[in-house]
Design an enzyme around this catalytic site. Sequence first.
Site: not given
Ligand SMILES: NC(=O)c1ccc[n+]([C@@H]2O[C@H](COP(=O)([O-])OP(=O)(O)OC[C@H]3O[C@@H](n4cnc5c(N)ncnc54)[C@H](O)[C@@H]3O)[C@@H](O)[C@H]2O)c1
Ligand SMILES: O=P(O)(O)OC[C@H](O)CO
Length: 233
Positions: A37, A89, A153-154, A182
Amino acid sequence: MLQGLSMEKLGGLKLISEEIKDILKIEVSVLMGANLAPEVANDNFCEATIGCKRKAQDGALLKKLFHTENFRINVVEDAHTVELCGALKNVVACAAGFTDGLGYGDNTKAAVIRLGLMEMRKFVDVYYSGSNLQTFFESCGIADLITTCYGGRNRKVCEAFVKSGKTLEEVEKELLNGQSAQGPPTAKEVYLMNKKSGKDDQFPVFTAVHLICAGEMKPAQLVDCLRNHPEHL
Ligand SMILES: NC(=O)c1ccc[n+]([C@@H]2O[C@H](COP(=O)([O-])OP(=O)(O)OC[C@H]3O[C@@H](n4cnc5c(N)ncnc54)[C@H](O)[C@@H]3O)[C@@H](O)[C@H]2O)c1
Ligand SMILES: O=P(O)(O)OC[C@H](O)CO
């Protein structure tokens, strides 16, 4: 925005897109890719994959919605595989974090990535047959796996878990500023599904990640799982 899997009451797996489709009664497509992100927010060049069910009908519009100079989209008609790559992944990235925490180098991490990719492919084959192998070569597949195993982050929390001896919850709280990883919950869902089907032995990396996160296996034992992996037989 989310990546993950949902557990059904009777122990089966359900994709998040299926959950949304059932609740809202709409067709659901997914967007996944090597998209950390902060880098996307910085408008750094990257690629992403949209998985849809009706490419001829919806593909052009879906692409138009997201495709930019620095966010290049490929649309594939293989939504289940795209979505499962995005969820699985994160589990592999936990394994990469464990080996980083144990002090192994890039060769070991490459082995984790390769064996993890083979397990991702097998998992899709076993539970969602009919996937296209080519999808694993899209951004949602190998590219997202690499970026997550190096910069996600994982990986970060799992490395700190091993190095610090603290719980996953503690390192998440300290390092992620209110966000969550996650991989551990997904590893648990994958483990329960594989256990129910009697296939947990066929997915040693996935299984080890769950058992380590659950405190039922020492992180150092992960390397034995890599050493004895069925891909080497
Ligand atoms: N941040 C990245 O770089 C990135 C990139 C690609 C994909 N993703 C994916 O996007 C998704 C969100 O990532 P993020 O960075 O915004 O994470 P984040 O931790 O900032 O946000 C996740 C949100 O989901 C909420 N949540 C968690 N469990 C829940 C549940 N059971 N019911 C309702 N809400 C719930 C949390 O309170 C939080 O507000 C994740 O699945 C992540 O793998 C993130
Ligand atoms: O920060 P992570 O480990 O949730 O990974 C972020 C994204 O899934 C990468 O595309």
